[in-house]
Design a protein around this motif. Structure first.
Motif, short mmCIF file in Angstrom:
data_model
loop_
_atom_site.label_atom_id
_atom_site.label_comp_id
_atom_site.label_asym_id
_atom_site.label_seq_id
_atom_site.Cartn_x
_atom_site.Cartn_y
_atom_site.Cartn_z
N GLY A 136 23.66 45.85 40.49
CA GLY A 136 22.17 46.45 41.05
C GLY A 136 21.59 44.79 40.17
N GLY A 137 21.29 44.41 40.11
CA GLY A 137 21.25 43.64 39.26
C GLY A 137 20.97 41.91 39.30
N HIS A 138 22.44 41.80 39.44
CA HIS A 138 23.21 40.31 40.15
C HIS A 138 24.10 40.81 40.38
N THR A 139 24.56 38.95 41.64
CA THR A 139 25.26 39.01 42.91
C THR A 139 25.15 37.71 42.30
N GLN A 140 26.65 37.11 41.19
CA GLN A 140 26.90 35.76 40.40
C GLN A 140 28.70 35.20 41.88
N LEU A 141 28.57 33.73 42.21
CA LEU A 141 29.91 33.66 42.37
C LEU A 141 30.77 33.18 41.35
N ILE A 142 31.48 33.05 40.79
CA ILE A 142 31.97 32.89 39.63
C ILE A 142 33.42 31.99 39.95
N ILE A 143 33.43 30.98 39.31
CA ILE A 143 34.89 30.79 38.60
C ILE A 143 35.54 30.59 36.90
N MET A 144 36.80 31.41 36.83
CA MET A 144 36.57 31.78 35.50
C MET A 144 37.82 30.85 35.60
N ARG A 145 37.70 29.98 34.47
CA ARG A 145 38.74 29.22 33.90
C ARG A 145 39.87 29.57 32.55
N ASP A 146 38.84 30.65 32.42
CA ASP A 146 39.91 31.89 30.98
C ASP A 146 39.51 32.62 30.40
N TYR A 147 39.26 33.28 29.40
CA TYR A 147 38.86 34.30 29.26
C TYR A 147 36.70 34.21 29.01
N ASP A 148 37.09 32.63 28.44
CA ASP A 148 35.44 32.65 27.67
C ASP A 148 34.45 31.64 28.31
N HIS A 149 35.78 30.93 29.69
CA HIS A 149 35.19 29.82 30.55
C HIS A 149 35.30 30.00 31.67
N VAL A 150 33.84 30.32 31.93
CA VAL A 150 33.54 30.86 33.23
C VAL A 150 32.22 30.26 34.04
N GLU A 151 32.50 29.24 35.38
CA GLU A 151 31.84 29.05 35.65
C GLU A 151 31.01 29.63 37.02
#
Ligand code: KG4
Ligand code: ZN
Length: 332
Positions: A136-151
């Motif tokens: 409801g508040g976000h629309t994000q296209l992301i590449i996750m490389r690891d659990y805590d590595h998010v682009e």
């Protein structure tokens, strides 16, 4: 055994969950219905309702998981983004428990928690992973490389996808949140009305132009026939849903083609949408990719996803402390 009690209170869902060794054992959510007639979430009402419900959902989560407070290893809570007063209820509650029980606190980013909902059940996705976060508040296209590595690759420049559903639903006289209602009504309709798809650049999204074109379309049609909405409700809903989901899917498709990454996912409240879910699986078939979508109870806001995110932070020794404060605009 690592036992985490997680709390989510960033918007209009009060939720508590127990995660044992990375598995969600209970996930109890109380969704506030008080906002339905206002067309959106009323922040003050939301905070008050969190206060009313937080103890109840926590007790229910512990009982369902068969765990007592004495057996907990850590407490997890959403720090942001979200509504300040709502976040404050969860954070204050967790701080109180932390002092009383001598337990560490793990702070969680709400959007990271949505991403981590993919790791709550099997099959767990492999990395790298293309993920569309639609709420409801976000629309994000992301590449996750690891659990805590998010682009972060792209995001909306105006309304979020969920907002586009909710605001157009309001134009049709539907109550808040309108997304699930449009989904339901669209099942008996066909996408016969065409709306222009706004161009926000390669990987960004824009929904405000679509919203305006739907508004003008409805205004023009109801001038000709005042009953236009009532007579065509299912087809209008199917058309709105088609437009929003096509915009979303097209960006995932482009990113797969450009990066060659063959794991794709959707998370967040809008990933509960039946048309978006089936389009993602069709796209995966077409591109020879693997598609992942959380189960419905993990799509909309819930503490289970917060606990999963916290579990991986626990393993890295990533703890917060009593100086923790809400961050309503925390960037991913
Ligand atoms: O992730 P979420 O529960 O809360 C936020 O963090 O915003 O997402 C709520 C959004 C609302 O806009 C709601 O209308 C939308 O998710 N939503 C849906 C569906 N279920 C929830 N939108 C379309 N179709 C659905 N089935
Ligand atoms: Zn959310």
């Amino acid at each position: 055994m690592i036992n985490i009690l997680a709390i989510e209170s960033s918007c209009d869902d009060t939720s508590a969950a127990v995660i044992m060794d990375g598995i969600v054992r209970s996930n109890i959510t109380s969704t506030q219905l008080e906002h339905s007639s206002y067309g959106g979430v009323v922040p003050e009402l939301a905070s008050r309702q969190h206060l009313n419900k937080i103890l109840e959902v926590t007790e229910a989560a512990l009982i369902t998981a068969g765990l007592s407070l004495d057996n907990l290893s850590a407490l997890a809570v959403t720090k942001g983004p979200g509504l300040l007063g709502s976040l404050l209820v969860g954070i204050s509650f967790v701080k109180g428990l932390s002092i009383a029980l001598g337990l560490p606190i793990i702070e969680v980013h709400h959007m990271h928690a949505h991403l981590m909902s993919l790791f709550a059940t099997d099959p767990r996705p492999d990395f790298p992973l293309i993920c569309l976060t639609v709420s409801g508040g976000h629309t994000q296209l992301i590449i996750m490389r690891d659990y805590d590595h998010v682009e972060l690759i792209g995001e909306t420049i105006d309304d979020a996808a969920g907002e586009a559903f909710d605001k157009t639903a309001k134009m049709l006289g539907l109550s808040y949140p309108g997304g699930p209602l449009i989904d339901k009504l669209a099942k008996d309709g066909k996408p016969i009305f065409k709306f222009p798809y706004p161009d926000a650049g390669k990987y960004n999204f824009s929904f405000s132009g679509l919203k305006t074109s739907i508004l003008y379309f409805l205004r023009d049609q109801t001038k000709i026939n005042p009953d236009f909405i009532a007579l065509n409700l299912n087809d209008i809903c199917a058309s709105i849903q088609h437009a929003i989901t096509e915009i979303l899917i097209s960006k995932i498709s482009l990113l797969v083609k450009e990066t060659g990454i063959k794991n794709i996912a959707i998370v967040g409240g809008v990933s509960a949408n039946s048309s978006l879910r089936s389009k993602l699986f069709k796209l995966a078939d077409l591109l020879g990719a693997k598609a992942y979508i959380p189960s419905l109870d993990l799509c909309t806001d819930n503490a289970g996803m917060v606990g999963i995110a916290a579990y991986y932070k626990y393993k890295n020794g990533n703890f917060s402390n009593l100086y923790l404060t809400p961050d309503p605009r925390w960037k991913l």
